[in-house]
Enzyme design. Structure first.
Site, PDB file in Angstrom:
ATOM      1  N   LYS A 134      98.672   6.818  35.092  1.00  0.00           N
ATOM      2  CA  LYS A 134      99.571   6.307  34.060  1.00  0.00           C
ATOM      3  C   LYS A 134     100.013   7.486  33.192  1.00  0.00           C
ATOM      4  O   LYS A 134      99.255   7.980  32.370  1.00  0.00           O
ATOM      5  CB  LYS A 134      98.877   5.250  33.205  1.00  0.00           C
ATOM      6  CG  LYS A 134      99.787   4.602  32.175  1.00  0.00           C
ATOM      7  CD  LYS A 134      99.049   3.497  31.421  1.00  0.00           C
ATOM      8  CE  LYS A 134      99.987   2.808  30.440  1.00  0.00           C
ATOM      9  NZ  LYS A 134     100.399   3.717  29.349  1.00  0.00           N
ATOM     10  N   GLU A 190     109.029   7.993  34.155  1.00  0.00           N
ATOM     11  CA  GLU A 190     108.495   8.538  32.919  1.00  0.00           C
ATOM     12  C   GLU A 190     108.936   9.989  32.753  1.00  0.00           C
ATOM     13  O   GLU A 190     108.775  10.802  33.666  1.00  0.00           O
ATOM     14  CB  GLU A 190     106.969   8.467  32.944  1.00  0.00           C
ATOM     15  CG  GLU A 190     106.323   8.513  31.584  1.00  0.00           C
ATOM     16  CD  GLU A 190     106.277   7.153  30.905  1.00  0.00           C
ATOM     17  OE1 GLU A 190     105.743   7.080  29.784  1.00  0.00           O
ATOM     18  OE2 GLU A 190     106.773   6.153  31.477  1.00  0.00           O
ATOM     19  N   CYS A 435      95.745  -2.985  -7.938  1.00  0.00           N
ATOM     20  CA  CYS A 435      96.717  -2.258  -7.132  1.00  0.00           C
ATOM     21  C   CYS A 435      96.946  -0.859  -7.703  1.00  0.00           C
ATOM     22  O   CYS A 435      97.234  -0.726  -8.902  1.00  0.00           O
ATOM     23  CB  CYS A 435      98.033  -3.033  -7.103  1.00  0.00           C
ATOM     24  SG  CYS A 435      99.381  -2.157  -6.277  1.00  0.00           S
TER      25      CYS A 435
END
Length: 737
Positions: A134, A190, A435
């Site tokens: 791959k 590819e 936050c």
């Protein structure tokens, strides 16, 4: 954006209730979508392959456990990311698919067993597969007509890719003309860069003061996706062919023979491809490739197995994003040790506080990395979502020596901590309860792994990200107003909420001087922007609902709501009624039980096909917030919201119908029948109800057939079904590796 590869599927096996599962599914979907954009669109991946795979595995496990919570727009039904701006687009004649993953021999064995079961093959019946490396590069589709290269396109989102034809013509290994090919031939392969060429390229870049690439995959992707083809020409790109898309005539009857034919035409194919007749042979070839991995001279991240017989591939067909007849067997991750220098907290569009590790730079498998995701506060503390220990309960502290790993050439994750090297003054990390962007309280709901800012519109991090979402492709999609422009306009104070976008023309007046003075803007481009904004004042209801960025409300859910309500007034009135019903605004929403039947508005929302309690609660809680609702009302005042168009017929006689199969099917397996019906636009249900349009009853049909008859639903046998769909060919041909 993270996932714990060691415990990733644990949530799905834990005691998560339905609401907690819905929240976790939403969180996973957001993280995977962001990772897809970074990898496929920006060529700048920000999590490892292993972390990404862990997220996908956890998502799949949760969806398997809670199938009624699965959304049609789940990342498991998507491929890659939208094409980047700057290129024209090419729509693929056949979709470019991704691959399902296997992570060990057991996964591969399950894959083979599932294929035999789907095809009805005995365990001793012959079944051959191909096995090949791959390649870790960039997927490319080359279209040839009458032997001449006509176009080249990247994968994009699987449906549409970037037109890189001029760039592909500069790659020496891609033939411009071929002989002996069908009249129409799409070759899939590819684009990659060898290790030696990558090192030489970076040496040249360093000498000239140019960009240094992190790894060969990024270098290959960045080189192919240049607007100037001469830059691509100067880069040492290579190509391997692994499959095909549209064909005017078959190449061969088997995968291996078809690849051999492509090689005979002049396409480079991988010499490590083998035909394997047994599971043992597949795994042995995997081991051999893994052993030789470092000697190949190019990057691979696993082995791809494909059914060799193309007739069997056609029978197996496709899932929404992957072929059933192929799987990628991934390699294990790689490891290294380094020092954790800091932990930063980032705030996302939904207010999620995400910790990021800042590392002393370290080389992992040839790639220098300096950041890693830390997932959430539990992961830092050394525990999983159920409170159980991970890393033997070792927490993570600034100053620690940590083990990092990656499975691809991307940012790693932390796998372990070396307590023997922990500084004496190292303190446990205290996760913020407010936050860092706006100071609002950051709450963590029961069952949720993520802490979220409650600031909403007053939080700069959320406001900017919500505005970016608002102008995204599936939302308002305003030409000339993308993420970069939104950031700049927000910084300058020109837009703070969506309604401000539609007041820009009035704000600047006819002179346009302020906008013209910005770099990259002139009078014409400013005028074009205002015209594009005006064009979006008339917009579909589904886009409006999706653009609001409400948790759990993706594109598909938004369109489902739009089709049901058809108008903004009907939609918002129903949500208002539902939010006012006593049980809908209980003090502890997490403990709220399903509303009783006498709550008609809630029942109407949750009764919409595809809409559950998680969506209904998100709608009512968000749209009942005073500041949020006021902002939305200001937006709606600028819009002419349109009802969604009726679904168009695709020529399929069953498009839009809900069908149920019951009894024994004799000419196809149940899985094949379901896949075929869905490919023709039908919805396949597991039970008969008043919403059922058609029942296909085989021998042995029992209670379902009786109920269908009682409800007056049309009933046909398997032959009748095959006659009904005869001549409609919606199946795709062989896809991608």
């Amino acid at each position: 954006m993270s996932g714990d590869a060691t415990t990733g599927a644990g949530d799905a096996r834990s005691g998560l209730d339905e609401r907690a599962a819905a929240r976790r599914l939403d969180d996973l979907a957001a993280r995977i979508a962001a990772a897809n954009r970074a990898y496929f669109q920006d060529d700048a991946p920000d999590i490892t392959d292993a972390a990404y795979d862990a997220l996908k595995r956890e998502l799949l496990a949760l969806e398997a456990r809670f199938p009624h919570l699965v959304k049609p727009d789940s990342p498991t039904a998507q491929i890659g990311a939208e094409p980047a701006e700057g290129f024209s687009k090419i729509t693929h004649a056949e979709r470019m698919l991704s691959l399902a993953n296997a992570f060990d021999a057991a996964d591969v064995a399950d894959f083979v067993t599932a294929i035999r079961r789907y095809l009805g093959l005995a365990t001793d019946a012959p079944l051959s597969l191909t096995a090949e490396p791959k390649i870790d590069g960039l997927s490319l589709s080359l279209r040839y007509e009458e032997g001449r290269l006509i176009s080249a396109a990247t994968r994009g989102d699987g449906e549409t890719g970037e037109n890189v034809t001029a760039n592909a013509r500069t790659i020496a290994q891609i033939p411009q003309r071929i002989a002996g090919a069908p009249a129409v031939l799409e070759v899939r392969g590819e684009v990659y860069m060898s290790h030696a060429d990558f090192a030489a390229l970076n040496a040249r870049q360093s000498a000239s003061g140019g960009k240094i690439f992190a790894n060969p995959r990024n270098a290959a992707a960045g080189s192919l996706r240049q607007l100037d083809a001469e830059i691509t020409r100067a880069r040492p790109l290579k190509f391997f062919a692994y499959g095909w898309g549209q064909l005017s005539a078959p190449l061969a009857s088997t995968q291996s023979d078809a690849i051999a034919r492509l090689a005979a035409m002049g396409f480079p194919t991988n010499p490590w491809m083998r035909r394997c007749d047994t599971l043992e042979a597949m795994l042995a070839h995997y081991a051999q490739i893994e052993d030789q991995r470092a000697m190949l001279g190019y990057d691979i991240d696993g082995v791809v197995y494909k059914i060799d017989d193309l007739a069997l591939q056609a029978r197996l067909g496709l899932r929404s994003t992957t072929p059933r007849w192929a799987i990628a067997h991934k390699f294990p991750a790689q490891l290294a040790w380094t020092r954790l220098e800091a932990i930063d907290i980032q705030v996302g569009r939904t207010g999620a506080l995400s910790p990021v590790a800042r590392l002393a730079p370290v080389t992992v498998g040839g790639v220098v990395v300096s950041n890693a995701t830390l997932h959430n506060e539990d992961y830092i503390a050394g525990r999983d979502a159920r409170g159980g220990p991970i890393r033997d309960g070792k927490d993570i502290r600034v100053g620690d020596w940590v083990q990092v790993y990656r499975a691809g050439d991307v940012i790693p994750k932390i796998a372990d901590v070396d307590l023997s090297r922990r500084p004496a003054d190292a303190q446990p990390f205290v996760f913020p309860t407010h936050c860092p962007e706006c100071g609002s309280e950051a709450l963590r709901e029961e069952g949720d792994a993520v802490r979220r800012c409650t600031g909403g519109l007053i939080c700069p991090a959320q406001a900017v990200e919500k505005l970016k979402h608002f102008v995204s492709r599936a939302a308002f999609d305003i030409e000339g107003l993308g993420a970069r422009q939104v950031e700049a306009f927000y910084t300058d104070g020109w837009i703070k909420e969506p309604a401000d976008i539609f007041e820009l023309r009035a704000k600047f007046g006819s002179g346009l001087q302020q906008l013209r003075n910005r770099e990259g803007w002139g009078e014409k481009s400013a005028q074009n922007l205002f015209d594009a904004i005006d064009d979006r004042r008339r917009i579909g209801l589904g886009r409006v609902i999706f653009a609001l960025g409400i948790r759990h409300v993706g594109e598909v859910a938004a369109n489902d709501l739009a089709r049901h309500f058809t108008s903004w007034r009907a939609f918002i009135d129903c949500v208002e009624r539902a939010s006012l019903e006593p049980a809908a605004h209980a003090p502890d929403a997490r403990a709220r039980k399903p509303l009783l039947p006498q709550s008609p508005a809630w029942a109407e929302i949750t009764g919409i096909d595809g809409i559950g309690e998680a969506v209904a609660l998100a709608l009512t809680s968000t749209l009942s917030q005073v500041a949020e609702r006021a902002s939305i009302d200001r937006l709606i005042a600028h819009l002419d919201v349109q009802a969604p168009p009726a679904r168009a017929s695709s020529g399929s006689p069953v498009v839009g119908l809900t069908v149920v199969f019951t009894g024994t099917l004799e000419k196809m397996t149940r899985a094949e029948a379901k896949a075929r019906a869905e490919s023709l636009g039908a919805k396949v249900a597991g039970s008969v109800s008043a919403k059922t349009d058609l029942l296909i009853a085989g021998p042995g049909a029992g209670s379902k057939a009786a109920k269908a008859a009682e409800l007056g639903i049309r009933i046909i046998d398997e032959d009748g079904w095959l006659t009904l769909i005869k001549g409609i060919d919606a199946a795709n041909g062989p896809g991608d590796g």
